[in-house]
Design a protein around this motif. Structure first.
Motif, PDB file in Angstrom:
ATOM      1  N   ASP A 435      -2.522  10.694  -2.007  1.00 43.16           N
ATOM      2  CA  ASP A 435      -0.836  11.416  -1.477  1.00 43.16           C
ATOM      3  C   ASP A 435       0.191  10.367  -1.496  1.00 43.16           C
ATOM      4  O   ASP A 435       1.291  10.924  -1.898  1.00 43.16           O
ATOM      5  CB  ASP A 435      -1.110  12.118  -0.308  1.00 43.16           C
ATOM      6  N   GLY A 436      -0.202   9.166  -1.394  1.00 41.30           N
ATOM      7  CA  GLY A 436       1.014   8.001  -1.659  1.00 41.30           C
ATOM      8  C   GLY A 436       1.053   7.978  -3.203  1.00 41.30           C
ATOM      9  O   GLY A 436       2.319   7.860  -3.859  1.00 41.30           O
ATOM     10  N   SER A 437       0.081   7.741  -4.060  1.00 44.19           N
ATOM     11  CA  SER A 437       0.339   7.319  -5.488  1.00 44.19           C
ATOM     12  C   SER A 437       1.029   8.446  -6.155  1.00 44.19           C
ATOM     13  O   SER A 437       1.771   8.252  -7.134  1.00 44.19           O
ATOM     14  CB  SER A 437      -0.954   7.079  -5.952  1.00 44.19           C
ATOM     15  N   ASP A 461      -6.112  13.459  -0.112  1.00 44.41           N
ATOM     16  CA  ASP A 461      -4.988  13.460   0.835  1.00 44.41           C
ATOM     17  C   ASP A 461      -5.400  13.178   2.231  1.00 44.41           C
ATOM     18  O   ASP A 461      -6.051  13.889   2.698  1.00 44.41           O
ATOM     19  CB  ASP A 461      -4.616  14.900   0.625  1.00 44.41           C
ATOM     20  N   ASN A 462      -4.906  11.764   2.658  1.00 46.14           N
ATOM     21  CA  ASN A 462      -5.172  11.557   3.920  1.00 46.14           C
ATOM     22  C   ASN A 462      -3.823  11.413   4.875  1.00 46.14           C
ATOM     23  O   ASN A 462      -3.631  10.925   5.884  1.00 46.14           O
ATOM     24  CB  ASN A 462      -5.940  10.244   4.135  1.00 46.14           C
ATOM     25  N   ALA A 463      -2.689  11.724   4.256  1.00 49.77           N
ATOM     26  CA  ALA A 463      -1.224  11.687   4.599  1.00 49.77           C
ATOM     27  C   ALA A 463      -0.803  10.272   4.992  1.00 49.77           C
ATOM     28  O   ALA A 463      -0.273  10.047   6.246  1.00 49.77           O
ATOM     29  CB  ALA A 463      -1.127  12.747   5.683  1.00 49.77           C
ATOM     30  N   LYS A 464      -1.399   9.447   4.300  1.00 53.06           N
ATOM     31  CA  LYS A 464      -1.244   7.971   4.716  1.00 53.06           C
ATOM     32  C   LYS A 464      -1.266   7.227   3.323  1.00 53.06           C
ATOM     33  O   LYS A 464      -1.688   7.485   2.304  1.00 53.06           O
ATOM     34  CB  LYS A 464      -2.408   7.624   5.360  1.00 53.06           C
ATOM     35  N   ASP A 484       2.496   5.809   7.331  1.00 53.75           N
ATOM     36  CA  ASP A 484       2.460   7.393   7.597  1.00 53.75           C
ATOM     37  C   ASP A 484       3.115   8.260   6.621  1.00 53.75           C
ATOM     38  O   ASP A 484       4.384   8.061   6.494  1.00 53.75           O
ATOM     39  CB  ASP A 484       3.042   7.704   9.287  1.00 53.75           C
ATOM     40  N   LEU A 485       2.152   9.084   6.236  1.00 53.23           N
ATOM     41  CA  LEU A 485       2.940  10.191   5.163  1.00 53.23           C
ATOM     42  C   LEU A 485       2.854  11.668   5.626  1.00 53.23           C
ATOM     43  O   LEU A 485       2.648  12.393   4.889  1.00 53.23           O
ATOM     44  CB  LEU A 485       2.479   9.891   3.852  1.00 53.23           C
TER      45      LEU A 485
END
Lengths: 554, 92
Positions: A435-437, A461-464, A484-485
């Motif tokens: 989810d970051g990339s 997706d770990n929202a991080k 934190d995302l």
């Protein structure tokens, strides 16, 4: 020089591209490259409009890696050109043949701080294998031929050709008779074959250490043959995955920071490393002084500068791996060593019996790997999902696993998958992302939409920013700084905005059916997989630590 | 106070007289961890070959730099002068 047909510089570019077999290019137009885009209008070369020049560069990289050919990207001057740089740096670090064409302000305006002028030629020095700036139309054809030759000669790499606008517009009537040839930088072959054979026959605990150079050298068959005939246990770098036959019972998987326990312990206990197309990268060796401390080294490489760079070789064999490796093929008496390592492979095998209902990322990727058709090409971004893919997925060729190894570039996976899919339209292409990339080049979903490119995206997706979060937890006292995302966009809705079918799964029980649906779908698909944010990648060799001192849990 | 031993070398580089060849050599030399103590560059206009003499120092073995310079496309050859000198650098 023969042939008399008047061409502009722009038209000449596409003629030369076609002479080199280029059918597809990736790019983005702009002011200083307009004559080239005007020539494209009449060309048979198919252009894919990416939505950012970095996306174009990574698509060219993915195209090159998946098809074993040269990838080509185009950008205008100034910001267009600078946006290519990360992709070129990535290609340099991973030795990928790419030719980048940049437009430049007219020669008369160069050096005047003109609108959208940047010294891309100067900027290219540190991120390309070579670069050119063409200031004479009569040099253009020769330079373009040289760019392709240099990209593919020896250790592959990216080449940039900067073409001022007036050169693109200038006309040329004479063409070269044939392709130009680079001067032949003949060097005496460095080949300690007899010494290497002696080391090999006296070794009791040898390990074949396989790197990305094997695929680049088109030597997968020779390396597999060597591994089979010698029976030598093998380990792979991140880029070497796929080179060894997945069914080889003596293969121990990836070594290094997130390598398998069996691979790292075996290397540490070995008395001989046969290194093929690998470079003792710091992510592989851990603490260099303590890497394989009792091993002699036979090093095969195409690049002289890699010999003795980080680890001295006891025997160096420089040149074409495809021709050289068979010279060392011999039967070895290492049954006890094989047996010991096969037992380690069994004892330390991955486990997927993760408790609870939440989704275990390694299990998802193992399931994708088990269900995907043969010859599927997988790309990744960078982070935890990348390491899980390397650990838990199986690849039957290095060209089927495209990941940013040397540069570790987030944002690589989606555009690289686009390039791979265009080069191999009949194969399944899966981008494993995080989810970051994915947000780094998310605009390339528009490229997928425009051309209906059937790439499948598995979004872990770990929202991080998971890998950084893991290191903050382990090595920075849990001080979670800017990782934190949890305010990510709704990825399912985002995909749908680009007409891409999508689904979110949150429970283990949903995994298999969702992957089957994704793989069965005819077009592009995004599968968002929610995982536990606290999940870590294990094992982990901490920084500046020997590889046998790996962490396996907190 | 710590001290490190720098080895000093004299390199003689032959190169085609092409665009930015000097910049390429300087960039590689700096990036690979060598200090440039002095240099001289001349071009033979008869054959368009540049001769660059460069004095460098580093803790690292000179072979690392020679191999990297040799990889540059326009380089014809690199020689190292055998008279190696060791100098001590002290830093607080």
């Amino acid at each position: 020089m023969t042939k008399s047909k008047t061409l502009t510089g722009g038209a000449l570019l596409f003629e030369v591209l076609q002479e080199h077999g280029v059918q597809h290019v990736f790019g983005y137009p702009g002011g200083a490259i307009m004559p080239i885009y005007d020539a494209l209008y009449d060309s048979d070369v198919k252009h894919f409009l990416c939505r950012h020049e970095q996306g174009a560069a990574f698509s060219a990289v993915g195209y090159a890696r998946a098809a074993g050919t040269v990838g080509v990207c185009l950008a205008t001057s100034g910001p267009g050109a600078t946006n290519l740089i990360t992709g070129l740096a990535d290609a340099l670090a991973d030795s990928i043949p790419v030719v980048a064409i940049t437009g430049q302000v007219p020669t008369a305006a160069m050096g005047s701080d003109a609108f959208q002028e940047i010294d891309i030629f100067g900027l290219s020095l540190a991120c390309t294998k070579h670069s050119f700036q063409v200031t004479d139309i009569n040099e253009l054809e020769k330079v373009l031929h040289q760019a392709f030759e240099i990209a593919l000669e020896g250790r592959h790499g990216p080449v940039l050709v900067d073409i001022p606008k007036d050169i693109q517009l200038a006309e040329v009537t004479q063409r070269l008779d044939k392709l130009s040839h680079l001067k032949n930088k003949v060097k005496l072959p460095l080949a300690d074959i007899s010494k290497a054979l002696d080391l090999l026959t006296h070794a009791k605990q040898p390990i074949l250490y396989v790197g990305g150079g094997v695929g680049m050298a088109n030597a997968v068959e020779e390396v597999r043959d060597f591994a089979e005939k010698t029976g030598m246990p093998s380990v792979s770098t991140l880029k070497g995955l796929g080179a060894i036959n997945p069914d080889n019972e003596n293969h121990l998987g990836m070594l290094g920071m997130h390598g398998t326990k069996a691979a790292n312990l075996a290397v540490q206990q070995s008395d001989l490393l046969v290194v093929v197309g690998a470079r003792f990268d710091d992510r592989v060796t851990g603490k260099l002084d303590e890497f394989a401390p009792n091993a002699k080294v036979i090093h095969f490489d195409i690049d002289t500068a890699e010999i003795n760079k980080r680890r001295d070789a006891d025997a160096a064999i420089l040149g074409d791996l495809k021709g050289n490796l068979p010279l060392l093929t011999t039967e070895l008496d290492i049954a006890d060593w094989q047996q010991k390592l096969q037992q380690m492979n069994t004892d330390f095998a991955w486990r997927y019996d993760h408790p609870g209902d939440s989704i275990f990322a390694p299990g998802v990727l193992k399931t994708v790997s088990d269900l995907m058709p043969s010859n599927t090409c997988v790309t990744t971004d960078v982070g935890q999902h990348q390491m899980w893919a390397a650990q838990h997925m199986t690849f039957d060729d290095p060209s089927n696993f495209l990941t940013s190894g040397g540069m570790g570039t987030m944002g690589f996976g989606l555009p690289a998958a686009i390039g791979a899919q265009i080069s191999r339209p009949h194969d399944t292409v899966i981008a494993v992302s995080g989810d970051g990339s994915i947000m780094m080049n998310v605009q390339e979903l528009a490229t997928i939409k425009r051309y209906q490119i059937p790439v499948k995206v598995v979004l872990i997706d770990n929202a991080k920013l998971g890998m950084v979060r893991q290191w903050q937890d382990l090595f920075f006292d849990g001080r979670l700084s800017e990782t934190d995302l949890s305010d990510n966009p709704d990825f399912v809705m985002l995909a749908q905005a680009f007409d891409i079918k999508s689904q979110l799964i949150t429970k283990k029980s949903e995994v298999k059916a969702a992957i089957e649906e994704m793989l069965d779908h005819d077009g592009p698909y995004l599968l968002q997989v929610k995982i536990d944010a606290a999940e870590n990648v294990w094992p982990l060799v901490p920084p500046n630590t020997a590889n046998d001192k790996m962490m396996e849990s907190v | 106070m710590s001290s490190m031993t720098l080895n000093k070398y004299q390199l003689i580089i032959m190169a085609d007289d092409k665009q930015v060849v000097l910049e390429r050599i300087l960039q590689v030399t700096r990036y690979r961890g060598f200090l440039i103590n002095g240099m001289n560059a001349e071009v033979n206009t008869g054959n368009n070959v540049a001769t660059i003499t460069m004095s460098v120092s580093s803790e690292r073995p000179i072979s690392l730099l020679i191999d990297q310079i040799n990889k540059l496309i326009d380089i014809k050859g690199v020689k190292v002068d055998n008279s190696e000198v060791q100098i001590q650098q002290h830093s607080a």
